[in-house]
Design an enzyme around this catalytic site. Structure first.
Site, PDB file in Angstrom:
ATOM      1  N   GLU A  70     -33.805 -30.601  26.746  1.00 16.65           N
ATOM      2  CA  GLU A  70     -33.080 -30.134  25.893  1.00 16.65           C
ATOM      3  C   GLU A  70     -31.948 -29.121  26.511  1.00 16.65           C
ATOM      4  O   GLU A  70     -32.385 -28.358  27.394  1.00 16.65           O
ATOM      5  CB  GLU A  70     -33.612 -29.286  24.790  1.00 16.65           C
ATOM      6  CG  GLU A  70     -32.733 -28.670  23.803  1.00 16.65           C
ATOM      7  CD  GLU A  70     -33.589 -27.868  22.544  1.00 16.65           C
ATOM      8  OE1 GLU A  70     -34.737 -28.550  22.420  1.00 16.65           O
ATOM      9  OE2 GLU A  70     -33.072 -26.990  22.158  1.00 16.65           O
ATOM     10  N   GLU A 103     -25.330 -21.437  21.134  1.00 16.92           N
ATOM     11  CA  GLU A 103     -26.389 -20.908  19.966  1.00 16.92           C
ATOM     12  C   GLU A 103     -25.932 -19.757  19.508  1.00 16.92           C
ATOM     13  O   GLU A 103     -25.507 -18.964  20.635  1.00 16.92           O
ATOM     14  CB  GLU A 103     -27.953 -21.033  20.278  1.00 16.92           C
ATOM     15  CG  GLU A 103     -28.541 -22.346  20.350  1.00 16.92           C
ATOM     16  CD  GLU A 103     -29.866 -22.566  20.569  1.00 16.92           C
ATOM     17  OE1 GLU A 103     -30.568 -22.469  19.544  1.00 16.92           O
ATOM     18  OE2 GLU A 103     -30.412 -21.916  21.685  1.00 16.92           O
TER      19      GLU A 103
END
Length: 410
Positions: A160, A165
């Site tokens: 990932e 974020e």
């Protein structure tokens, strides 16, 4: 997305089925070393209230028990729609008119999550999105990627890459992280980037990007590089990022990391996406690389012999100045590769032309900040002595941000 971040089992099974089916229909888009330009682009043009291009994106539905998020991801345009001005708006609302059920009971919030699984994958290149994030306690927007073999190997072995974020209680900060076997969830490897003077990301659009090459990922915000990761950062654990990945963007509400909304959180909140693109610079004819004083990276004497010096010189459009920046991490001219002499990693190691070997001294990253970086040395392509005279030899040197280390490709 950081935290323990698996999809709820039903969602993971559905997504895995899509990935397995797409793999059976056509091979994943793992690009060969001699591939031409590979580009994914969405500028979200369309009428007010329209949906995303279904040839590029699929919309996930459901909740997420593993992160203890509070939202239900809805289908269609209920929470992901075009604004008619070239933006995709992902909206989180405190409502549930369709009586969706979540892991904790009747869902309190709705939102949206989109991905390109089964439609587009990338392997290396410049991956970016220009976005304006929401604000408020409990908000958790993200732009990220998962390995296209998720359906076969599961998470975190799929890998990932979290490009951006943000959690609402940190309005001035975003995070970039990698996750893989033995380094996932709160043990992911990453760094944070903060705006100066307390500015909030929600106040305007910002460009979040990675420059991704074999054995290297570099993160930037608005062209400002803030971290670079290579296998050397993993302490012997597996680097699982030299393969195709698909894109994801979503707006979560609540969860272990951001915490739940509270009385200060205003709804609705929006993640506004101006564009998403994936580009590589492969070109069959090559292009100029311009640097100090507007001069070009040049092979001395247009010689294709091994060891030919690479220098700065007036731009003249000849083959000695036409470089192909490849998705395999190489920079090529005259049929050979830009090479750090003697596999050197020290400041002042010169660069030359040499037969392409696949070695780490021939791998480069062209970043959004216009650096050309050799990841093995973690050093920048540099004009020796900041001297713009014709014939000045190029070398690698500790990255300083100086004009003698800034390059424009094309």
């Amino acid at each position: 997305m950081t935290a323990p971040r698996l999809l709820r089992s039903c969602l993971l099974a559905a997504l895995s089925a899509v990935l397995i089916a797409s793999a059976a229909v056509a091979p994943a888009r793992a690009e060969p070393a001699d591939a031409r330009a590979v580009t994914f682009s969405d500028t979200f043009d369309g009428p007010v209230g329209g949906g995303v291009d279904s040839s590029k994106w699929q919309i996930e539905t459901g909740d997420n028990v593993n992160n203890h998020e509070r939202q239900f991801y809805t289908p269609g345009t209920d929470n992901a729609a075009l604004d008619g001005q070239g933006h995709l708006v992902i909206t989180a609302r405190r409502e549930n008119p369709n009586n969706y059920q979540c892991w904790y009971g009747r869902c309190e919030y709705t939102s949206a999550r989109l991905n390109t699984a089964g439609k587009f994958t990338a392997q290396y290149g410049h991956v970016e999105a220009r976005m304006k994030v929401p604000r408020g306690q409990g908000m958790w927007p993200a732009f990220w990627m998962l390995g296209n073999d998720l359906g076969q190997v599961g998470w975190p072995d799929s890998g990932e890459i979290d490009i951006m974020e943000n959690v609402g209680y940190e309005p001035s900060t975003v995070h970039g992280t990698i996750h893989g076997p033995g380094y996932f969830g709160s043990g992911g490897i990453g760094a944070a980037y903060s705006l100066p003077n307390g500015q909030a990301f929600a106040d305007g659009y910002h460009t979040f990007a990675v420059d991704w090459a074999p054995d290297s990922i570099t993160w930037s915000v608005d062209g400002n590089v803030y971290q670079r990761r290579t296998p050397a950062d993993l302490g012997g654990r597996a680097w699982v990022f030299n393969k195709p990945f698909f894109l994801i963007m979503n707006l979560a509400v609540g969860g272990y990391w951001p915490g739940d909304p509270d009385g200060s959180t205003v709804f609705p909140q929006q993640l506004v996406v101006d564009h998403v693109s994936v580009t590589t610079s492969d070109s069959p004819t090559g292009t100029a690389i311009r640097g100090l004083a507007g001069k070009c990276v040049d092979v001395a004497g247009a010689s294709s012999a091994n060891g030919a010096p690479v220098q700065l010189y007036d731009c003249n459009g000849t083959g000695a100045q036409r470089w192909t920046v490849g998705s395999d991490g190489t920079i090529r001219a005259l049929g050979k590769c830009l090479d750090v002499t003697g596999n050197g990693t020290a400041d002042g190691s010169t660069v030359q032309l040499w037969d392409c070997t696949g070695g780490p001294n021939q791998r480069w990253i062209v970043t959004g900040a216009r650096d050309i970086v050799n990841p093995q040395a973690d050093k920048c392509l540099d004009v020796t002595g900041n001297n713009s005279a014709n014939g000045t030899r190029l070398q690698i040197w500790t990255c300083s941000g100086g004009a003698n280390q800034k390059w424009t490709v094309g």
